[in-house]
Design a protein around this motif. Structure first.
Motif, PDB file in Angstrom:
ATOM      1  N   PHE A 177       0.741  -1.128  -0.022  1.00 25.29           N
ATOM      2  CA  PHE A 177       0.113  -0.106   0.134  1.00 25.29           C
ATOM      3  C   PHE A 177       0.868   1.140  -0.038  1.00 25.29           C
ATOM      4  CE2 PHE A 177      -2.466   3.380   2.222  1.00 25.29           C
ATOM      5  CZ  PHE A 177      -3.385   3.688   1.123  1.00 25.29           C
ATOM      6  N   GLU A 178       1.889   1.400   0.802  1.00 23.67           N
ATOM      7  CA  GLU A 178       2.751   2.700   0.756  1.00 23.67           C
ATOM      8  C   GLU A 178       3.357   2.889  -0.533  1.00 23.67           C
ATOM      9  OE1 GLU A 178       2.782   4.933   3.062  1.00 23.67           O
ATOM     10  OE2 GLU A 178       1.293   3.555   4.090  1.00 23.67           O
ATOM     11  N   LEU A 179       4.008   1.776  -1.320  1.00 29.08           N
ATOM     12  CA  LEU A 179       4.522   2.146  -2.513  1.00 29.08           C
ATOM     13  C   LEU A 179       3.372   2.477  -3.394  1.00 29.08           C
ATOM     14  CD1 LEU A 179       7.085  -1.120  -2.675  1.00 29.08           C
ATOM     15  CD2 LEU A 179       7.627   1.305  -2.370  1.00 29.08           C
ATOM     16  N   HIS A 180       2.310   1.855  -3.241  1.00 22.86           N
ATOM     17  CA  HIS A 180       1.254   2.074  -4.153  1.00 22.86           C
ATOM     18  C   HIS A 180       0.641   3.440  -4.093  1.00 22.86           C
ATOM     19  CE1 HIS A 180      -2.485   0.156  -6.384  1.00 22.86           C
ATOM     20  NE2 HIS A 180      -2.910   1.370  -5.987  1.00 22.86           N
ATOM     21  N   LYS A 181       0.398   3.896  -2.919  1.00 21.47           N
ATOM     22  CA  LYS A 181       0.079   5.398  -2.805  1.00 21.47           C
ATOM     23  C   LYS A 181       1.026   6.249  -3.441  1.00 21.47           C
ATOM     24  CE  LYS A 181       0.357   6.809   1.536  1.00 21.47           C
ATOM     25  NZ  LYS A 181      -0.090   6.981   3.099  1.00 21.47           N
ATOM     26  N   LYS A 182       2.400   6.288  -3.371  1.00 25.47           N
ATOM     27  CA  LYS A 182       3.292   7.030  -3.933  1.00 25.47           C
ATOM     28  C   LYS A 182       3.310   7.048  -5.313  1.00 25.47           C
ATOM     29  CE  LYS A 182       6.487   6.649   0.197  1.00 25.47           C
ATOM     30  NZ  LYS A 182       7.964   6.048   0.401  1.00 25.47           N
ATOM     31  N   GLU A 183       3.264   5.823  -6.035  1.00 25.34           N
ATOM     32  CA  GLU A 183       2.990   5.983  -7.244  1.00 25.34           C
ATOM     33  C   GLU A 183       1.723   6.246  -7.743  1.00 25.34           C
ATOM     34  OE1 GLU A 183       2.868   2.726 -11.240  1.00 25.34           O
ATOM     35  OE2 GLU A 183       3.342   1.994  -9.139  1.00 25.34           O
ATOM     36  N   TYR A 184       0.625   6.036  -7.326  1.00 22.07           N
ATOM     37  CA  TYR A 184      -0.637   6.623  -7.393  1.00 22.07           C
ATOM     38  C   TYR A 184      -0.517   7.856  -7.695  1.00 22.07           C
ATOM     39  CZ  TYR A 184      -5.486   7.380  -7.638  1.00 22.07           C
ATOM     40  OH  TYR A 184      -6.873   7.702  -7.744  1.00 22.07           O
ATOM     41  N   LYS A 185      -0.164   8.754  -6.725  1.00 26.55           N
ATOM     42  CA  LYS A 185      -0.007  10.348  -6.619  1.00 26.55           C
ATOM     43  C   LYS A 185       0.953  10.636  -7.638  1.00 26.55           C
ATOM     44  CE  LYS A 185       0.798  14.255  -3.709  1.00 26.55           C
ATOM     45  NZ  LYS A 185       1.085  14.824  -2.163  1.00 26.55           N
ATOM     46  N   ALA A 186       1.891   9.959  -7.759  1.00 29.98           N
ATOM     47  CA  ALA A 186       2.703  10.600  -9.086  1.00 29.98           C
ATOM     48  C   ALA A 186       1.989  10.545 -10.354  1.00 29.98           C
ATOM     49  CB  ALA A 186       3.990   9.921  -9.129  1.00 29.98           C
ATOM     50  N   ARG A 187       1.334   9.393 -10.574  1.00 28.98           N
ATOM     51  CA  ARG A 187       0.544   9.114 -11.760  1.00 28.98           C
ATOM     52  C   ARG A 187      -0.609  10.148 -11.919  1.00 28.98           C
ATOM     53  NH1 ARG A 187       2.378   5.475 -15.210  1.00 28.98           N
ATOM     54  NH2 ARG A 187       3.706   3.918 -14.037  1.00 28.98           N
ATOM     55  N   MET A 188      -1.190  10.455 -10.794  1.00 30.67           N
ATOM     56  CA  MET A 188      -2.468  11.467 -10.907  1.00 30.67           C
ATOM     57  C   MET A 188      -1.950  12.869 -11.486  1.00 30.67           C
ATOM     58  SD  MET A 188      -5.338  10.095 -10.246  1.00 30.67           S
ATOM     59  CE  MET A 188      -4.660   8.802 -11.232  1.00 30.67           C
ATOM     60  N   ILE A 189      -0.701  13.163 -10.695  1.00 30.38           N
ATOM     61  CA  ILE A 189       0.014  14.545 -11.106  1.00 30.38           C
ATOM     62  C   ILE A 189       0.449  14.590 -12.525  1.00 30.38           C
ATOM     63  CG2 ILE A 189       1.889  16.035 -10.492  1.00 30.38           C
ATOM     64  CD1 ILE A 189       2.025  15.039  -7.539  1.00 30.38           C
ATOM     65  N   ASN A 190       1.046  13.469 -12.857  1.00 30.60           N
ATOM     66  CA  ASN A 190       1.406  13.585 -14.305  1.00 30.60           C
ATOM     67  C   ASN A 190       0.331  13.557 -15.253  1.00 30.60           C
ATOM     68  OD1 ASN A 190       3.458  12.889 -16.338  1.00 30.60           O
ATOM     69  ND2 ASN A 190       2.267  11.131 -16.759  1.00 30.60           N
ATOM     70  N   LEU A 191      -0.839  13.063 -15.076  1.00 26.01           N
ATOM     71  CA  LEU A 191      -2.106  13.114 -15.891  1.00 26.01           C
ATOM     72  C   LEU A 191      -2.548  14.443 -15.785  1.00 26.01           C
ATOM     73  CD1 LEU A 191      -3.595   9.806 -15.415  1.00 26.01           C
ATOM     74  CD2 LEU A 191      -2.101  10.594 -17.299  1.00 26.01           C
TER      75      LEU A 191
END
Length: 270
Positions: free
Chosen positions: A69-83
């Motif tokens: 979850f912690e890794l998921h959360k970091k990647e998810y935020k980065a991808r949301m910002i990218n889009l």
């Protein structure tokens, strides 16, 4: 109300971007639905080409898959910002995991909300197997507890999960319709998220059931005074599409089916 149709890049990822955009434009789509690379140069190339072909963009997220979850959360935020930083018409995200806790998935939904507010871009969450939104009765709990949660309705997944056309879950479906901002018009059935071919007469009743759900969404948004709405015909390639045994050949042409769905809805939705 004007309905705009968006061509999914899913099934066409072997094409050059320019060729895909030209094909989508010539088919009559208003825009495309696709993810964007994390690489800035490639992302910029895509955005420039979209302007050249006069196509709008719905940015799609599906790539965050890690179970930690912690890794998921970091990647998810980065991808949301990218889009969101690309300023698309909206971001459609497949969010979370079906095995994350309610609180964990709600935390991801809140991250999307924060990014949405920061960049001024609408972020909505797709109903999808394997994600927080995998089933009608589960999504009802999120919608009840998160009043500003909005959906991309891909109800085909729920038919598959429930092994019904949701006749016994009308309250959950109606609540989802109330919160729907975008539609994926793929047709599911009790044993799969995609019927073999929506043009086949044996699937007429199932197609009509889905079309009636989509019409209810359109009616709700029109009643609110909306002037535009978006739909992506999203029949997919293998393994969503059945292949002929031993031949590895699709039973029908994905592109043609999606164009059919667009034309069907242009004629049917009022």
């Amino acid at each position: 109300m004007k309905i705009k149709y968006f061509c999914p890049i899913w099934g066409s990822t072997d094409m050059e971007y320019a060729a895909f955009f030209e094909k989508a434009k010539n088919a009559g789509y208003d825009g495309v639905e696709m993810s964007l690379p994390m690489d800035d140069a490639e992302k910029k190339e895509i955005l420039v080409l979209l302007k050249e072909y006069d196509l709008e963009l719905i940015a799609q997220h599906w790539e965050t898959l890690t179970a930690d979850f912690e890794l998921h959360k970091k990647e998810y935020k980065a991808r949301m910002i990218n889009l969101a930083s690309a300023k698309p018409l909206l971001v459609n995200t497949q969010t979370g995991k079906d095995f994350f806790t309610f609180e964990q998935n709600a935390e991801l939904i809140n991250i999307a909300k924060e990014v949405s507010q920061e960049y001024g871009v609408k972020i909505i969450h797709e109903t999808h197997r394997g994600k927080f939104s995998f089933a009608a009765h589960i999504v009802s709990q999120f919608l009840s507890k998160i009043p500003d949660l909005k959906l991309t309705l891909d109800i085909s997944h729920w038919c598959n999960v429930a092994e019904t056309l949701l006749e016994d879950q009308t309250e959950a479906v109606d609540l989802a319709i109330e919160r729907t901002e975008h539609i994926h018009s793929r047709v599911g059935f009790s044993e799969g998220p995609q019927i073999p071919d929506p043009r086949a007469p044996e699937w007429k009743e199932v197609l009509e059931t889905h079309t009636n759900w989509w019409q209810k969404v359109i009616d709700k948004r029109r009643a609110e005074g909306r002037t535009e709405f978006t739909i992506a015909p999203e029949f997919g390639p293998y393994p969503y599409m059945t292949q002929l045994p031993f031949k590895n050949e699709p039973i029908t042409d994905q592109w043609t089916v999606n164009v059919f769905m667009m034309e069907h809805l242009k004629k049917t939705l009022k």
